[in-house]
Design a protein around this motif. Structure first.
Motif, PDB file in Angstrom:
ATOM      1  N   SER A 145      -9.396 -16.895   4.689  1.00 16.09           N
ATOM      2  CA  SER A 145      -9.834 -17.601   5.898  1.00 16.09           C
ATOM      3  C   SER A 145      -9.232 -19.000   5.908  1.00 16.09           C
ATOM      4  O   SER A 145      -8.816 -19.527   4.865  1.00 16.09           O
ATOM      5  N   CYS A 146      -9.209 -19.600   7.075  1.00 19.25           N
ATOM      6  CA  CYS A 146      -8.706 -20.974   7.198  1.00 19.25           C
ATOM      7  C   CYS A 146      -9.559 -21.919   6.356  1.00 19.25           C
ATOM      8  O   CYS A 146      -9.033 -22.812   5.691  1.00 19.25           O
ATOM      9  N   ARG A 147     -10.856 -21.706   6.383  1.00 15.65           N
ATOM     10  CA  ARG A 147     -11.770 -22.565   5.613  1.00 15.65           C
ATOM     11  C   ARG A 147     -11.480 -22.465   4.120  1.00 15.65           C
ATOM     12  O   ARG A 147     -11.404 -23.484   3.422  1.00 15.65           O
ATOM     13  N   LEU A 148     -11.307 -21.250   3.607  1.00 11.99           N
ATOM     14  CA  LEU A 148     -11.032 -21.065   2.185  1.00 11.99           C
ATOM     15  C   LEU A 148      -9.674 -21.652   1.813  1.00 11.99           C
ATOM     16  O   LEU A 148      -9.541 -22.327   0.793  1.00 11.99           O
ATOM     17  N   ALA A 149      -8.667 -21.441   2.636  1.00 14.62           N
ATOM     18  CA  ALA A 149      -7.336 -21.987   2.368  1.00 14.62           C
ATOM     19  C   ALA A 149      -7.378 -23.513   2.311  1.00 14.62           C
ATOM     20  O   ALA A 149      -6.776 -24.132   1.424  1.00 14.62           O
TER      21      ALA A 149
END
Length: 62
Positions: free
Chosen positions: A34-38
């Motif tokens: 996900s964008c958040r995890l990245a």
């Protein structure tokens, strides 16, 4: 929340807590990341690289 293991000597408690939060980030089955995890991984990587570069520079003086 999962426990973080390994050599944590010299790692701030706040960084360890940030690593723990990674376990709680949910990703849709259709996504690789996900964008958040990245974003979190990139931020923590930068902090850890700076930390270890500083530690290496200090150790080289001795």
């Amino acid at each position: 929340m999962s426990d973080i293991s390994g050599n944590l000597k010299g790692i701030r408690g706040s960084i360890i807590e940030e690593l723990r939060t990674l376990y709680d980030i949910r990703i849709e089955p259709s996504q690789l990341i996900s964008c958040r995890l990245a974003k979190k991984l990139a931020e923590l990587t930068n902090v850890l690289i700076e930390k270890f570069q500083y530690m290496s520079a200090v150790a080289a003086k001795f």
